[in-house]
Design a protein around this motif. Structure first.
Motif, PDB file in Angstrom:
ATOM      1  N   ALA A 155      86.657 102.431  75.341  1.00  0.00           N
ATOM      2  CA  ALA A 155      86.993 101.080  74.884  1.00  0.00           C
ATOM      3  C   ALA A 155      87.750 100.308  75.967  1.00  0.00           C
ATOM      4  O   ALA A 155      87.604  99.086  76.083  1.00  0.00           O
ATOM      5  N   VAL A 156      88.536 100.998  76.765  1.00  0.00           N
ATOM      6  CA  VAL A 156      89.316 100.340  77.821  1.00  0.00           C
ATOM      7  C   VAL A 156      88.427  99.927  78.984  1.00  0.00           C
ATOM      8  O   VAL A 156      88.480  98.793  79.471  1.00  0.00           O
ATOM      9  N   TRP A 157      87.571 100.856  79.460  1.00  0.00           N
ATOM     10  CA  TRP A 157      86.696 100.578  80.613  1.00  0.00           C
ATOM     11  C   TRP A 157      85.666 101.699  80.678  1.00  0.00           C
ATOM     12  O   TRP A 157      85.994 102.815  81.092  1.00  0.00           O
ATOM     13  N   LEU A 211      93.843 107.229  81.482  1.00  0.00           N
ATOM     14  CA  LEU A 211      93.914 105.958  80.769  1.00  0.00           C
ATOM     15  C   LEU A 211      94.519 104.876  81.650  1.00  0.00           C
ATOM     16  O   LEU A 211      94.040 103.730  81.679  1.00  0.00           O
ATOM     17  N   ASP A 212      95.563 105.220  82.396  1.00  0.00           N
ATOM     18  CA  ASP A 212      96.172 104.255  83.317  1.00  0.00           C
ATOM     19  C   ASP A 212      95.169 103.793  84.364  1.00  0.00           C
ATOM     20  O   ASP A 212      95.088 102.595  84.686  1.00  0.00           O
ATOM     21  N   VAL A 213      94.397 104.726  84.915  1.00  0.00           N
ATOM     22  CA  VAL A 213      93.428 104.381  85.953  1.00  0.00           C
ATOM     23  C   VAL A 213      92.335 103.480  85.385  1.00  0.00           C
ATOM     24  O   VAL A 213      91.921 102.500  86.024  1.00  0.00           O
ATOM     25  N   ARG A 214      91.866 103.774  84.191  1.00  0.00           N
ATOM     26  CA  ARG A 214      90.828 102.915  83.601  1.00  0.00           C
ATOM     27  C   ARG A 214      91.379 101.515  83.316  1.00  0.00           C
ATOM     28  O   ARG A 214      90.666 100.510  83.481  1.00  0.00           O
ATOM     29  N   ARG A 215      92.621 101.433  82.879  1.00  0.00           N
ATOM     30  CA  ARG A 215      93.221 100.111  82.646  1.00  0.00           C
ATOM     31  C   ARG A 215      93.380  99.346  83.955  1.00  0.00           C
ATOM     32  O   ARG A 215      93.150  98.132  84.016  1.00  0.00           O
ATOM     33  N   LEU A 216      93.757 100.046  85.005  1.00  0.00           N
ATOM     34  CA  LEU A 216      93.872  99.402  86.314  1.00  0.00           C
ATOM     35  C   LEU A 216      92.507  98.924  86.802  1.00  0.00           C
ATOM     36  O   LEU A 216      92.384  97.842  87.385  1.00  0.00           O
ATOM     37  N   ALA A 217      91.468  99.731  86.566  1.00  0.00           N
ATOM     38  CA  ALA A 217      90.124  99.328  86.962  1.00  0.00           C
ATOM     39  C   ALA A 217      89.671  98.106  86.169  1.00  0.00           C
ATOM     40  O   ALA A 217      89.057  97.186  86.718  1.00  0.00           O
TER      41      ALA A 217
END
Length: 263
Positions: A155-157, A211-217
């Motif tokens: 859902a995030v990326w 999760l942090d990496v996907r949000r950053l992407a």
């Protein structure tokens, strides 16, 4: 079968074997290629995975426990399988802090151990872990959380290749906000370290790092690796004869960045 496990059928369970072991109130170790779950009376009491930092990393690198205190606990109480009890009784850390980190380690390792590509399951009946008793978690709760985490990542990326590729930072757009947590992760991202490497370096749960990496992407602050081009299909039409083409993702992201910078 208990009420908790009855809600998870073999058709929907992340691991049908885990569901069955929980219903049987089994004690032992459920081994898979990407991790191991330890059960006591059908409840999960510990989990570990080579894909995640262990409890010792969460406590020493990410927490406030000195490595010397951890080593002392392992040396003094590991053979008796009472490391957790020794840490609390010796004043190494508060019971509540240990419990929180231990629960984080369980859910983190279970996410990878129960992943679709983790291979066949084996059960070693009667096996226990040297960490000892901290807190147990219902197997059904672990399965629900594992499914929720899978859905949250997409859902995030929805780019799973980010989870294993080196994390390559990108410059922030003018005025773009970066949190302190994101800044710390980006400072460790050198274009070589993967999310798993960053989790170990920062002493954070591996899933939270994913999760942090996907949000950053999603925010355009790290590169999203392109999917490999599909192999040509025999008899397929040449590109110049097709009516539609896939959008250039890199171009779309540059346009998005430009629009954000102009706002």
């Amino acid at each position: 079968m208990t009420a908790a496990t009855a809600t998870v059928t073999s058709a929907t369970a992340v691991s049908p074997l885990l569901t069955r072991l929980a219903a049987e109130r089994a004690t032992g170790a459920l081994l898979r290629d990407r991790g191991t779950l330890f059960l006591e009376d059908g409840r999960i009491v510990h989990a570990e995975s080579p894909s995640t930092p262990g409890l010792e990393v969460l406590l020493t690198t990410g927490g406030g426990l000195a490595p010397e205190r951890w080593n002392e606990a392992v040396n003094q109480a590991g053979a008796r399988r009472q490391v957790a009890r020794f840490l609390v009784d010796s004043g190494g850390m508060a019971g509540g802090e240990l419990e929180i980190c231990h629960l984080a380690a369980i859910f983190d390792a279970a996410f990878f151990a129960l992943s679709p590509g983790s291979g066949p399951s084996r059960f070693r009946r009667g096996a226990t872990h040297w960490i000892g008793s901290v807190r147990s978690v219902p197997a059904a709760a672990v399965e629900r959380e594992t499914r929720r985490r899978r859905e949250l990542l997409d859902a995030v990326w929805p780019y799973p290749r980010l989870d294993t590729a080196p994390v390559v930072p990108r410059p922030a757009a003018p005025g773009q906000t970066i949190t302190a947590r994101q800044r710390l992760l980006l400072r460790q991202a050198d274009g070589v370290r993967t999310p798993a490497d960053l989790a170990w370096a920062l002493g954070r749960p591996a899933f939270h790092t994913l999760l942090d990496v996907r949000r950053l992407a999603a925010a355009g602050l790290v590169e999203t690796p392109h999917e490999p081009a599909p192999a040509p299909v025999a008899g397929a039409l040449p590109d110049w004869m097709t009516q539609t083409q896939s959008p250039d993702v890199a171009l779309l992201r540059r346009l998005r960045d430009a629009l954000e910078a102009s706002l």
